[in-house]
Design a protein around this motif. Structure first.
Motif, PDB file in Angstrom:
ATOM      1  N   PRO A  89      36.192 -38.879  67.559  1.00  0.00           N
ATOM      2  CA  PRO A  89      35.746 -40.216  67.148  1.00  0.00           C
ATOM      3  C   PRO A  89      36.357 -40.687  65.826  1.00  0.00           C
ATOM      4  CG  PRO A  89      33.916 -38.991  68.043  1.00  0.00           C
ATOM      5  CD  PRO A  89      35.067 -38.028  67.946  1.00  0.00           C
ATOM      6  N   LYS A  90      36.988 -41.843  65.883  1.00  0.00           N
ATOM      7  CA  LYS A  90      37.734 -42.378  64.747  1.00  0.00           C
ATOM      8  C   LYS A  90      36.876 -42.560  63.497  1.00  0.00           C
ATOM      9  CE  LYS A  90      41.658 -45.246  64.170  1.00  0.00           C
ATOM     10  NZ  LYS A  90      42.716 -45.768  64.984  1.00  0.00           N
ATOM     11  N   GLY A  91      35.633 -42.969  63.681  1.00  0.00           N
ATOM     12  CA  GLY A  91      34.750 -43.197  62.539  1.00  0.00           C
ATOM     13  C   GLY A  91      34.157 -41.934  61.953  1.00  0.00           C
ATOM     14  N   ARG A  92      34.621 -40.769  62.417  1.00  0.00           N
ATOM     15  CA  ARG A  92      34.088 -39.485  61.923  1.00  0.00           C
ATOM     16  C   ARG A  92      35.194 -38.505  61.561  1.00  0.00           C
ATOM     17  NH1 ARG A  92      30.471 -38.083  66.878  1.00  0.00           N
ATOM     18  NH2 ARG A  92      30.197 -40.204  67.582  1.00  0.00           N
ATOM     19  N   ARG A  93      36.351 -39.022  61.237  1.00  0.00           N
ATOM     20  CA  ARG A  93      37.473 -38.153  60.892  1.00  0.00           C
ATOM     21  C   ARG A  93      37.605 -38.031  59.375  1.00  0.00           C
ATOM     22  NH1 ARG A  93      42.070 -40.566  64.922  1.00  0.00           N
ATOM     23  NH2 ARG A  93      40.825 -40.477  66.838  1.00  0.00           N
ATOM     24  N   THR A 144      44.139 -35.066  68.585  1.00  0.00           N
ATOM     25  CA  THR A 144      43.230 -34.825  67.465  1.00  0.00           C
ATOM     26  C   THR A 144      42.556 -33.478  67.665  1.00  0.00           C
ATOM     27  OG1 THR A 144      41.453 -35.966  68.649  1.00  0.00           O
ATOM     28  CG2 THR A 144      42.765 -37.291  67.108  1.00  0.00           C
ATOM     29  N   SER A 145      41.672 -33.134  66.753  1.00  0.00           N
ATOM     30  CA  SER A 145      40.859 -31.926  66.884  1.00  0.00           C
ATOM     31  C   SER A 145      39.447 -32.250  66.418  1.00  0.00           C
ATOM     32  CB  SER A 145      41.455 -30.771  66.067  1.00  0.00           C
ATOM     33  OG  SER A 145      41.505 -31.106  64.692  1.00  0.00           O
ATOM     34  N   SER A 146      38.502 -31.373  66.759  1.00  0.00           N
ATOM     35  CA  SER A 146      37.093 -31.617  66.432  1.00  0.00           C
ATOM     36  C   SER A 146      36.436 -30.353  65.898  1.00  0.00           C
ATOM     37  CB  SER A 146      36.329 -32.072  67.692  1.00  0.00           C
ATOM     38  OG  SER A 146      36.828 -33.308  68.166  1.00  0.00           O
ATOM     39  N   TRP A 147      35.768 -30.515  64.739  1.00  0.00           N
ATOM     40  CA  TRP A 147      34.945 -29.421  64.235  1.00  0.00           C
ATOM     41  C   TRP A 147      33.882 -29.103  65.286  1.00  0.00           C
ATOM     42  CZ3 TRP A 147      36.563 -26.887  60.176  1.00  0.00           C
ATOM     43  CH2 TRP A 147      37.133 -27.523  59.068  1.00  0.00           C
ATOM     44  N   VAL A 148      33.527 -27.836  65.422  1.00  0.00           N
ATOM     45  CA  VAL A 148      32.415 -27.420  66.276  1.00  0.00           C
ATOM     46  C   VAL A 148      31.499 -26.524  65.447  1.00  0.00           C
ATOM     47  CG1 VAL A 148      33.684 -27.638  68.461  1.00  0.00           C
ATOM     48  CG2 VAL A 148      33.696 -25.441  67.226  1.00  0.00           C
ATOM     49  N   GLY A 185      37.955 -34.748  63.398  1.00  0.00           N
ATOM     50  CA  GLY A 185      36.602 -35.266  63.218  1.00  0.00           C
ATOM     51  C   GLY A 185      35.611 -34.299  63.830  1.00  0.00           C
ATOM     52  N   PHE A 186      34.597 -34.850  64.468  1.00  0.00           N
ATOM     53  CA  PHE A 186      33.657 -33.998  65.181  1.00  0.00           C
ATOM     54  C   PHE A 186      33.055 -34.766  66.334  1.00  0.00           C
ATOM     55  CE2 PHE A 186      30.918 -36.147  62.127  1.00  0.00           C
ATOM     56  CZ  PHE A 186      29.749 -36.395  62.837  1.00  0.00           C
ATOM     57  N   ARG A 187      32.629 -34.027  67.335  1.00  0.00           N
ATOM     58  CA  ARG A 187      31.950 -34.567  68.506  1.00  0.00           C
ATOM     59  C   ARG A 187      30.520 -34.067  68.480  1.00  0.00           C
ATOM     60  NH1 ARG A 187      35.371 -36.545  72.439  1.00  0.00           N
ATOM     61  NH2 ARG A 187      37.563 -36.210  71.988  1.00  0.00           N
ATOM     62  N   GLY A 188      29.611 -34.929  68.965  1.00  0.00           N
ATOM     63  CA  GLY A 188      28.209 -34.561  68.932  1.00  0.00           C
ATOM     64  C   GLY A 188      27.551 -34.575  70.296  1.00  0.00           C
ATOM     65  N   SER A 189      26.333 -34.046  70.317  1.00  0.00           N
ATOM     66  CA  SER A 189      25.508 -34.057  71.516  1.00  0.00           C
ATOM     67  C   SER A 189      24.126 -34.590  71.153  1.00  0.00           C
ATOM     68  CB  SER A 189      25.398 -32.654  72.123  1.00  0.00           C
ATOM     69  OG  SER A 189      24.649 -31.808  71.273  1.00  0.00           O
ATOM     70  N   LEU A 190      23.481 -35.160  72.157  1.00  0.00           N
ATOM     71  CA  LEU A 190      22.136 -35.699  71.984  1.00  0.00           C
ATOM     72  C   LEU A 190      21.369 -35.464  73.280  1.00  0.00           C
ATOM     73  CD1 LEU A 190      20.142 -37.477  70.253  1.00  0.00           C
ATOM     74  CD2 LEU A 190      20.989 -39.404  71.590  1.00  0.00           C
TER      75      LEU A 190
END
Length: 192
Positions: A89-93, A144-148, A185-190
């Protein structure tokens, strides 16, 4: 229009809620491979019964996550949403991993960190396992890549892990938790 807070509650306007539900429904219908056997009417009923979760979904959407339903937990009776944007997600990089990492930087500090941003949004970072499950639904993070979520023993030693997809393979890497990059950035779950 921005979302508002009433007391400690984060609340969307009726227009924002309606617009978000419309967006989520269109994405749900366009990507049926992500949630085979699930029906939008049931998802919407659950969202309307738990309007406090709409704010978190709105934040996921606002920051470029393109949240979508990826599973249903029969035991808990909850729908599971992940960020399904093609790239992180662009707004979380350009964020480091957590507050400790942010505070450890002496100069060129990023504006935020992934763990606190996720908490403020009411979501959790994907685990490595969840990230791998997401990748079974499509090809994500090709550029891109994502923190986990990072295991405590790795974080205790100053590191953090992130994932991406290259060469049709999901890779897990490590970096100093204080690092940050424009393409990470990072990806989330809900759960709803």
């Amino acid at each position: 229009m921005t979302n508002s807070k009433i007391g400690n509650e984060k609340v969307l306007s009726p227009e924002q809620s309606e617009g978000l539900l419309k967006t989520l429904k269109a994405r749900f219908e366009k990507n049926m491979n992500r949630h085979q056997g699930l029906e939008w009417a049931n998802v919407q009923a659950k969202l309307e019964a738990h309007t406090e979760k709409l704010w978190s979904l709105y934040e996921m959407e606002r920051t470029g996550g393109e949240p979508d339903v990826v599973d249903y937990d029969n035991k808990m009776g909850e729908y599971i949403f992940y960020d399904c944007s093609a790239e992180s997600p662009k707004g979380r990089r350009s964020v480091c991993y957590d507050r400790e990492a942010l505070e450890s930087r002496k100069e060129h500090k990023p504006q935020n960190n992934a763990i606190e941003m996720a908490a403020d949004m009411g979501i959790e970072l994907l685990t490595e396992e969840q990230y791998r499950e997401l990748q079974k639904l499509g090809n994500f993070d090709l550029k891109t890549s994502s923190w986990v979520q990072t295991p405590a023993n790795i974080r205790k030693l100053g590191g953090a892990i992130f994932c991406d997809r290259r060469y049709d393979t999901v890779f897990v890497y490590h970096n100093g938790a204080e690092s940050y990059y424009g393409a990470r950035g990072f990806r989330g779950s809900l759960r709803v």
